[in-house]
Design a protein around this motif. Structure first.
Motif, PDB file in Angstrom:
ATOM      1  N   ALA A 192      35.283  10.516  54.575  1.00 35.00           N
ATOM      2  CA  ALA A 192      35.459  11.741  55.194  1.00 35.00           C
ATOM      3  C   ALA A 192      36.071  12.181  56.237  1.00 35.00           C
ATOM      4  O   ALA A 192      36.752  11.019  56.749  1.00 35.00           O
ATOM      5  N   GLY A 193      36.660  13.657  56.154  1.00 34.06           N
ATOM      6  CA  GLY A 193      38.216  13.829  57.449  1.00 34.06           C
ATOM      7  C   GLY A 193      38.849  13.941  57.160  1.00 34.06           C
ATOM      8  O   GLY A 193      39.377  13.727  58.510  1.00 34.06           O
ATOM      9  N   HIS A 194      39.506  13.825  56.272  1.00 33.58           N
ATOM     10  CA  HIS A 194      41.020  14.009  55.935  1.00 33.58           C
ATOM     11  C   HIS A 194      41.486  15.319  56.236  1.00 33.58           C
ATOM     12  O   HIS A 194      40.775  16.252  55.673  1.00 33.58           O
ATOM     13  N   GLU A 195      43.068  15.423  57.177  1.00 33.56           N
ATOM     14  CA  GLU A 195      43.491  16.586  57.030  1.00 33.56           C
ATOM     15  C   GLU A 195      43.840  17.318  55.236  1.00 33.56           C
ATOM     16  O   GLU A 195      44.322  16.463  54.411  1.00 33.56           O
ATOM     17  N   TYR A 196      43.662  18.281  55.434  1.00 36.91           N
ATOM     18  CA  TYR A 196      44.373  18.461  53.750  1.00 36.91           C
ATOM     19  C   TYR A 196      45.717  19.191  54.223  1.00 36.91           C
ATOM     20  O   TYR A 196      45.877  20.013  55.143  1.00 36.91           O
ATOM     21  N   PRO A 197      46.996  18.652  53.291  1.00 37.06           N
ATOM     22  CA  PRO A 197      47.863  19.145  53.497  1.00 37.06           C
ATOM     23  C   PRO A 197      48.517  20.737  53.567  1.00 37.06           C
ATOM     24  O   PRO A 197      47.535  22.126  52.691  1.00 37.06           O
ATOM     25  N   LYS A 198      48.929  20.502  54.171  1.00 38.05           N
ATOM     26  CA  LYS A 198      49.523  22.331  53.883  1.00 38.05           C
ATOM     27  C   LYS A 198      50.422  22.495  52.890  1.00 38.05           C
ATOM     28  O   LYS A 198      50.602  23.659  52.748  1.00 38.05           O
ATOM     29  N   ARG A 199      51.531  21.639  52.130  1.00 33.92           N
ATOM     30  CA  ARG A 199      51.532  22.182  51.233  1.00 33.92           C
ATOM     31  C   ARG A 199      51.417  20.808  50.370  1.00 33.92           C
ATOM     32  O   ARG A 199      51.774  19.576  51.028  1.00 33.92           O
ATOM     33  N   ALA A 200      50.968  21.247  48.747  1.00 32.18           N
ATOM     34  CA  ALA A 200      51.009  20.222  47.664  1.00 32.18           C
ATOM     35  C   ALA A 200      52.590  19.126  47.705  1.00 32.18           C
ATOM     36  O   ALA A 200      52.654  17.782  47.668  1.00 32.18           O
ATOM     37  N   GLU A 201      53.646  20.010  47.545  1.00 27.04           N
ATOM     38  CA  GLU A 201      54.824  19.551  47.190  1.00 27.04           C
ATOM     39  C   GLU A 201      55.221  18.033  48.450  1.00 27.04           C
ATOM     40  O   GLU A 201      55.967  17.568  48.071  1.00 27.04           O
ATOM     41  N   SER A 202      54.762  18.868  49.566  1.00 24.06           N
ATOM     42  CA  SER A 202      55.030  17.838  50.480  1.00 24.06           C
ATOM     43  C   SER A 202      54.926  16.278  50.097  1.00 24.06           C
ATOM     44  O   SER A 202      54.770  15.596  50.911  1.00 24.06           O
TER      45      SER A 202
ATOM     46  N   ARG B 184      40.905  17.215  49.535  1.00 31.79           N
ATOM     47  CA  ARG B 184      39.562  18.446  49.175  1.00 31.79           C
ATOM     48  C   ARG B 184      39.874  19.482  50.071  1.00 31.79           C
ATOM     49  O   ARG B 184      39.991  19.088  51.087  1.00 31.79           O
ATOM     50  N   LYS B 185      39.226  20.364  49.859  1.00 29.03           N
ATOM     51  CA  LYS B 185      39.819  21.657  50.851  1.00 29.03           C
ATOM     52  C   LYS B 185      38.353  21.331  51.992  1.00 29.03           C
ATOM     53  O   LYS B 185      38.165  21.492  53.221  1.00 29.03           O
ATOM     54  N   ASP B 186      37.483  21.009  51.200  1.00 27.27           N
ATOM     55  CA  ASP B 186      35.864  20.354  52.216  1.00 27.27           C
ATOM     56  C   ASP B 186      36.641  19.273  53.288  1.00 27.27           C
ATOM     57  O   ASP B 186      35.282  19.110  54.286  1.00 27.27           O
ATOM     58  N   GLY B 187      37.228  18.123  53.702  1.00 25.37           N
ATOM     59  CA  GLY B 187      37.291  17.175  54.304  1.00 25.37           C
ATOM     60  C   GLY B 187      37.374  16.093  52.947  1.00 25.37           C
ATOM     61  O   GLY B 187      37.426  14.738  53.817  1.00 25.37           O
ATOM     62  N   THR B 188      36.729  15.737  52.727  1.00 27.03           N
ATOM     63  CA  THR B 188      36.488  14.587  51.617  1.00 27.03           C
ATOM     64  C   THR B 188      38.375  14.163  50.990  1.00 27.03           C
ATOM     65  O   THR B 188      39.085  15.502  50.628  1.00 27.03           O
TER      66      THR B 188
END
Length: 158
Positions: free
Chosen positions: A79-89, A125-129
């Motif tokens: 729970a609680g990891h940040e969603y990357p700004k860009r997948a390719e990064s 995931r966008k939800d923080g998972t």
């Protein structure tokens, strides 16, 4: 109420780097969540897997499955990891490892890397998972592992 399986913290190594922001608590009670996650993973793998257990130190559900076709799969759902700004990064162009990424219909970013005899999949995931899966290469292909990691049922915020 279903019981909450927990990890024996004496057997759990100290956590690695800490998150940079407070982790939200999963949205469902531990017992039902562990049962749901176990059912989703068992269905995805077409095999019985040991129940997920809640690790109170790392704020994650985890399980290790020995699969009938041989090999092991370790799964951590966090729970609680940040969603990357860009997948390719997540897969640098000049990386010295074999890395691929994809984005699912629900915008889950799935990264699969090959590390010797194992595959490692990370899902955000966008939800923080977020999820980390380590699997013996002989049991799943890269695409099969990406499909498991991208399974929308493997979330902490259903």
């Amino acid at each position: 109420m279903l019981p909450c399986p927990t990890v024996d913290l004496r057997e759990t190594p100290e956590p690695g780097p800490q998150q940079s922001h407070p982790a939200p608590r999963p949205s469902e009670a531990c017992g039902p969540a562990a049962q749901r996650l176990t059912s989703v993973l068992s269905t995805a793998l077409r095999s019985d897997v040991p129940s997920f257990a809640w690790n109170t130190k790392r704020l994650q559900y985890e399980t290790v499955a020995e699969l009938p076709r041989g090999g092991k799969m370790q799964v951590r759902i966090i729970a609680g990891h940040e969603y990357p700004k860009r997948a390719e990064s997540q897969c640098p162009v000049n990386a010295d490892w074999d890395c691929t990424w994809t984005v699912t219909e629900d915008k889950t970013i799935v990264i699969v890397t090959e590390t010797g005899k194992t595959f490692q999949a990370e899902a955000y995931r966008k939800d923080g998972t977020s999820m980390l899966i380590l699997a013996t290469k002989e049991i799943l292909t890269r695409n099969q592992l990406a499909a498991v990691a991208g399974n929308p049922g493997l979330t902490l915020f259903p």
